[in-house]
Write a protein that holds these residues in place. Structure first.
Motif, PDB file in Angstrom:
ATOM      1  N   GLU A  89     123.080  23.371 140.755  1.00  0.00           N
ATOM      2  CA  GLU A  89     123.059  22.060 140.138  1.00  0.00           C
ATOM      3  C   GLU A  89     123.703  22.075 138.752  1.00  0.00           C
ATOM      4  N   ARG A  90     123.287  23.056 137.977  1.00  0.00           N
ATOM      5  CA  ARG A  90     123.803  23.154 136.608  1.00  0.00           C
ATOM      6  C   ARG A  90     125.290  23.479 136.595  1.00  0.00           C
ATOM      7  N   VAL A  91     125.693  24.313 137.509  1.00  0.00           N
ATOM      8  CA  VAL A  91     127.118  24.653 137.591  1.00  0.00           C
ATOM      9  C   VAL A  91     127.929  23.412 137.944  1.00  0.00           C
ATOM     10  N   GLU A  92     127.357  22.630 138.831  1.00  0.00           N
ATOM     11  CA  GLU A  92     128.056  21.421 139.261  1.00  0.00           C
ATOM     12  C   GLU A  92     128.221  20.466 138.080  1.00  0.00           C
ATOM     13  N   LYS A  93     127.149  20.352 137.325  1.00  0.00           N
ATOM     14  CA  LYS A  93     127.192  19.465 136.166  1.00  0.00           C
ATOM     15  C   LYS A  93     128.197  19.980 135.143  1.00  0.00           C
ATOM     16  N   LEU A  94     128.197  21.284 134.988  1.00  0.00           N
ATOM     17  CA  LEU A  94     129.148  21.910 134.066  1.00  0.00           C
ATOM     18  C   LEU A  94     130.575  21.565 134.470  1.00  0.00           C
ATOM     19  N   LYS A  95     130.859  21.747 135.724  1.00  0.00           N
ATOM     20  CA  LYS A  95     132.206  21.451 136.218  1.00  0.00           C
ATOM     21  C   LYS A  95     132.580  20.004 135.947  1.00  0.00           C
ATOM     22  N   LYS A  96     131.640  19.143 136.232  1.00  0.00           N
ATOM     23  CA  LYS A  96     131.898  17.711 136.068  1.00  0.00           C
ATOM     24  C   LYS A  96     132.206  17.389 134.611  1.00  0.00           C
ATOM     25  N   LEU A  97     131.321  17.803 133.738  1.00  0.00           N
ATOM     26  CA  LEU A  97     131.495  17.479 132.327  1.00  0.00           C
ATOM     27  C   LEU A  97     132.742  18.117 131.739  1.00  0.00           C
ATOM     28  N   TRP A  98     132.993  19.341 132.172  1.00  0.00           N
ATOM     29  CA  TRP A  98     134.176  20.025 131.651  1.00  0.00           C
ATOM     30  C   TRP A  98     135.443  19.291 132.085  1.00  0.00           C
ATOM     31  N   SER A  99     135.444  18.868 133.325  1.00  0.00           N
ATOM     32  CA  SER A  99     136.632  18.164 133.825  1.00  0.00           C
ATOM     33  C   SER A  99     136.791  16.820 133.133  1.00  0.00           C
ATOM     34  N   GLU A 100     135.677  16.297 132.650  1.00  0.00           N
ATOM     35  CA  GLU A 100     135.758  15.016 131.951  1.00  0.00           C
ATOM     36  C   GLU A 100     136.237  15.198 130.511  1.00  0.00           C
ATOM     37  N   GLY A 101     136.396  16.440 130.127  1.00  0.00           N
ATOM     38  CA  GLY A 101     136.951  16.695 128.800  1.00  0.00           C
ATOM     39  C   GLY A 101     135.940  16.863 127.689  1.00  0.00           C
ATOM     40  N   LEU A 102     134.657  16.939 128.036  1.00  0.00           N
ATOM     41  CA  LEU A 102     133.661  17.153 126.984  1.00  0.00           C
ATOM     42  C   LEU A 102     133.821  18.552 126.419  1.00  0.00           C
ATOM     43  N   SER A 103     133.452  18.691 125.157  1.00  0.00           N
ATOM     44  CA  SER A 103     133.564  20.010 124.536  1.00  0.00           C
ATOM     45  C   SER A 103     132.439  20.906 125.025  1.00  0.00           C
ATOM     46  N   ALA A 104     132.643  22.186 124.841  1.00  0.00           N
ATOM     47  CA  ALA A 104     131.640  23.154 125.297  1.00  0.00           C
ATOM     48  C   ALA A 104     130.288  22.896 124.651  1.00  0.00           C
ATOM     49  N   SER A 105     130.286  22.547 123.377  1.00  0.00           N
ATOM     50  CA  SER A 105     129.005  22.331 122.699  1.00  0.00           C
ATOM     51  C   SER A 105     128.318  21.077 123.216  1.00  0.00           C
ATOM     52  N   GLN A 106     129.095  20.076 123.527  1.00  0.00           N
ATOM     53  CA  GLN A 106     128.512  18.857 124.074  1.00  0.00           C
ATOM     54  C   GLN A 106     127.902  19.138 125.434  1.00  0.00           C
ATOM     55  N   ILE A 107     128.600  19.889 126.219  1.00  0.00           N
ATOM     56  CA  ILE A 107     128.101  20.240 127.545  1.00  0.00           C
ATOM     57  C   ILE A 107     126.828  21.068 127.428  1.00  0.00           C
ATOM     58  N   ALA A 108     126.854  21.997 126.489  1.00  0.00           N
ATOM     59  CA  ALA A 108     125.674  22.842 126.287  1.00  0.00           C
ATOM     60  C   ALA A 108     124.466  21.990 125.926  1.00  0.00           C
ATOM     61  N   ALA A 109     124.700  20.985 125.093  1.00  0.00           N
ATOM     62  CA  ALA A 109     123.596  20.118 124.664  1.00  0.00           C
ATOM     63  C   ALA A 109     123.049  19.313 125.830  1.00  0.00           C
ATOM     64  N   GLN A 110     123.941  18.916 126.728  1.00  0.00           N
ATOM     65  CA  GLN A 110     123.491  18.111 127.851  1.00  0.00           C
ATOM     66  C   GLN A 110     122.795  18.946 128.908  1.00  0.00           C
ATOM     67  N   LEU A 111     123.248  20.149 129.067  1.00  0.00           N
ATOM     68  CA  LEU A 111     122.601  21.013 130.044  1.00  0.00           C
ATOM     69  C   LEU A 111     121.258  21.468 129.490  1.00  0.00           C
ATOM     70  N   GLY A 112     121.270  21.782 128.232  1.00  0.00           N
ATOM     71  CA  GLY A 112     120.043  22.255 127.604  1.00  0.00           C
ATOM     72  C   GLY A 112     119.785  23.709 127.924  1.00  0.00           C
ATOM     73  N   GLY A 113     119.252  24.415 126.944  1.00  0.00           N
ATOM     74  CA  GLY A 113     118.875  25.804 127.197  1.00  0.00           C
ATOM     75  C   GLY A 113     120.004  26.805 127.168  1.00  0.00           C
ATOM     76  N   VAL A 114     121.210  26.341 126.873  1.00  0.00           N
ATOM     77  CA  VAL A 114     122.332  27.266 126.770  1.00  0.00           C
ATOM     78  C   VAL A 114     123.167  26.952 125.529  1.00  0.00           C
ATOM     79  N   SER A 115     123.844  27.959 125.054  1.00  0.00           N
ATOM     80  CA  SER A 115     124.703  27.788 123.892  1.00  0.00           C
ATOM     81  C   SER A 115     126.096  27.372 124.348  1.00  0.00           C
ATOM     82  N   ARG A 116     126.900  26.979 123.392  1.00  0.00           N
ATOM     83  CA  ARG A 116     128.267  26.612 123.766  1.00  0.00           C
ATOM     84  C   ARG A 116     129.029  27.852 124.226  1.00  0.00           C
TER      85      ARG A 116
END
Length: 173
Positions: A6-33
DNA sequence: CCCTGATTCGC
DNA sequence: GCGAATCAGG
């Protein structure tokens, strides 16, 4: 935190949408950029266009060459319409904003509001604009998130809206 | 100084 | 595989 499908899927989605690593990390929670970047590489997802770029540079909509601003020295009011989709229903919001001369708005075509970084509550920092956008009860609710100078709670644009002196008071001056 | 992604390397 | 530390850059 481990990388569930699930988290990997979300990562892929957000990354493809152009969000920065830190933004993605914040949305996933529990991980650093760093964790996000590391995972992106391990998944061999496409990297960003240019190295060392700033804020989602790749995804940032390029603005058309600005049209000449009408030389108008009187304040004027402009109503614009923003359309967004919620479920099957298209909602229209109207914003009436008082414009004074030389406001860094683009009255041009469609792009009327400054782009926002669409930050979640947990992504806000001391120097991000905390102007809320949208319905807090809805999924798409977010904050402006642009740079806010000098520990101001808002970016320069939203500060003008937030601290806009009343029309009466302005007339007095 | 704030931020960005990229790489390395011990775990 | 993971991600902190580090690097390189805007």
């Amino acid at each position: 935190m481990n990388w569930t499908d699930e988290r990997v899927e979300k990562l892929k989605k957000l990354w493809s949408e152009g969000l920065s690593a830190s933004q993605i990390a914040a949305q996933l929670g529990g991980v650093s950029r760093n964790a996000v970047i590391g995972k992106v590489h391990r998944l061999s997802l496409p990297g960003r266009a240019k190295a060392g770029g700033s804020t989602a540079a790749a995804a940032r909509p390029k603005r058309a060459t600005s049209a000449p601003r009408a030389p108008n020295y009187a304040a004027r009011s402009v109503t614009r319409t923003v359309t967004r989709t919620a479920g099957a229903t298209a909602l229209k919001e109207e914003l009436a904003v008082d414009l004074t001369i030389d406001q860094e708005l683009q009255i041009d075509r469609n792009i009327v509001l400054p782009m926002s970084r669409r930050l979640e509550l947990t992504e806000l920092t001391e120097r991000t604009c905390k102007w809320p956008i949208g319905d807090p009860l809805k999924e798409e609710f977010h904050f402006c998130g642009n740079d806010s100078p000098e520990a101001s709670p808002y970016c320069t644009f939203h500060a003008r809206l937030a601290y806009q002196p009343s029309a009466e008071r302005r007339r007095m001056r």
